[in-house]
Design an enzyme around this catalytic site. Structure first.
Site, PDB file in Angstrom:
ATOM      1  N   SER A 294       0.854  -1.189   0.000  1.00 30.02           N
ATOM      2  CA  SER A 294       0.000   0.000   0.000  1.00 30.02           C
ATOM      3  C   SER A 294       0.885   1.232   0.000  1.00 30.02           C
ATOM      4  O   SER A 294       1.865   1.299   0.754  1.00 30.02           O
ATOM      5  CB  SER A 294      -0.921   0.026   1.226  1.00 30.02           C
ATOM      6  OG  SER A 294      -1.777   1.149   1.181  1.00 30.02           O
ATOM      7  N   GLU A 295       0.553   2.217  -0.864  1.00 32.17           N
ATOM      8  CA  GLU A 295       1.472   3.344  -1.041  1.00 32.17           C
ATOM      9  C   GLU A 295       1.595   4.243   0.170  1.00 32.17           C
ATOM     10  O   GLU A 295       2.471   5.093   0.233  1.00 32.17           O
ATOM     11  CB  GLU A 295       1.112   4.171  -2.281  1.00 32.17           C
ATOM     12  CG  GLU A 295      -0.210   4.875  -2.230  1.00 32.17           C
ATOM     13  CD  GLU A 295      -1.264   4.136  -3.044  1.00 32.17           C
ATOM     14  OE1 GLU A 295      -2.094   4.819  -3.655  1.00 32.17           O
ATOM     15  OE2 GLU A 295      -1.246   2.892  -3.059  1.00 32.17           O
ATOM     16  N   ASN A 296       0.706   4.078   1.177  1.00 33.48           N
ATOM     17  CA  ASN A 296       0.880   4.866   2.390  1.00 33.48           C
ATOM     18  C   ASN A 296       1.942   4.269   3.308  1.00 33.48           C
ATOM     19  O   ASN A 296       2.211   4.817   4.371  1.00 33.48           O
ATOM     20  CB  ASN A 296      -0.441   5.041   3.138  1.00 33.48           C
ATOM     21  CG  ASN A 296      -1.065   3.734   3.559  1.00 33.48           C
ATOM     22  OD1 ASN A 296      -1.044   2.759   2.831  1.00 33.48           O
ATOM     23  ND2 ASN A 296      -1.646   3.707   4.750  1.00 33.48           N
ATOM     24  N   GLY A 297       2.563   3.155   2.901  1.00 34.14           N
ATOM     25  CA  GLY A 297       3.714   2.637   3.632  1.00 34.14           C
ATOM     26  C   GLY A 297       3.518   1.312   4.323  1.00 34.14           C
ATOM     27  O   GLY A 297       3.890   1.154   5.490  1.00 34.14           O
TER      28      GLY A 297
ATOM     29  N   SER B 164       7.895   4.118   0.261  1.00 35.25           N
ATOM     30  CA  SER B 164       6.900   3.372  -0.489  1.00 35.25           C
ATOM     31  C   SER B 164       6.905   3.780  -1.962  1.00 35.25           C
ATOM     32  O   SER B 164       6.871   2.935  -2.863  1.00 35.25           O
ATOM     33  CB  SER B 164       5.512   3.601   0.119  1.00 35.25           C
ATOM     34  OG  SER B 164       4.532   2.873  -0.569  1.00 35.25           O
TER      35      SER B 164
END
Length: 218
Positions: free
Chosen positions: A47-50, A89
């Site tokens: 997930s791109e939020n980390g 990320s």
């Protein structure tokens, strides 16, 4: 005709993700895929939020308010999963380390162009979010979406009418009616939902379709 439900669409897409792939699930419908990874198959969800190593959605009452995906939905973490800064990320994304990204879309063109910018101020993720980076940086992009809009307009088109998120990025599309490959000569049908005919699919698609069901691989 029995169109696939969103749950069935997610399961159909999850079945096609090979063992060992690192996969980002875009905001919205694609997040359902996390609940349907086949047992015994290791797919590492990003997930791109980390987050790396996401699991399925938590059971009701067992949500962790500090553990959410990029769409602000509560998620779980598999053993060995990790958290990190969103800059790290995006370094994974831009560095080409994500094998697959599954995105939602408003339109996909026959050459693989994708348009999925949010257009309403009420959307939970305004503007394009991380989709532009994902569409450019992931090794391959699949789209999961309804085949038509709520008022019946085709979402598979010859050319997108919405602003593009990325050009020639999409390799495969999963809809409630079919699974289609994006080829050099346009959309190729790999699978149809129960009772859906090729004739009906053509009537709700604004681009030519090839029937590739007999020759399609896994």
């Amino acid at each position: 005709m029995e169109p696939w439900s969103r749950t069935q669409m997610a399961a159909r897409a999850a079945k096609d993700i090979p063992d060992g792939w690192y996969c980002n699930l875009g905001i919205g419908m694609p997040t359902l895929i996390a609940d349907h990874i086949p047992e015994g198959r290791e797919v590492v969800l990003h997930s791109e939020n980390g987050i790396l190593g996401m699991g399925p959605a938590p059971e009701n009452g067992k949500e962790d308010a500090w553990l959410i995906n990029a769409g602000k939905q509560p998620v779980t973490l598999h053993p060995g999963g990790s958290y990190f800064h969103h800059a790290d990320s995006f370094a994974m994304i831009r560095g080409g380390h994500i094998d697959l990204c599954v995105l939602g879309a408003f339109e996909v063109a026959e050459n693989g162009d994708i348009a999925n910018w949010a257009t309403s101020e009420n959307d939970s993720a305004p503007a394009v979010g991380g989709a532009m980076d994902l569409a450019a940086g992931a090794k391959r992009v699949w789209v999961m979406m309804e085949h038509t809009t709520k008022d019946g307009r085709p979402k598979l088109v010859e050319r997108c009418s919405y602003p593009l998120t990325a050009m020639k990025a999409v390799a495969r599309v999963y809809t409630n009616l079919a699974v289609l490959e994006v080829t050099e000569s346009g959309f190729a049908v790999r699978d149809l939902a129960p009772g859906v005919t090729l004739e009906h699919l053509r009537s709700v698609t604004a681009a030519p379709l090839q029937d590739a069901r007999e020759t399609a691989g896994a």
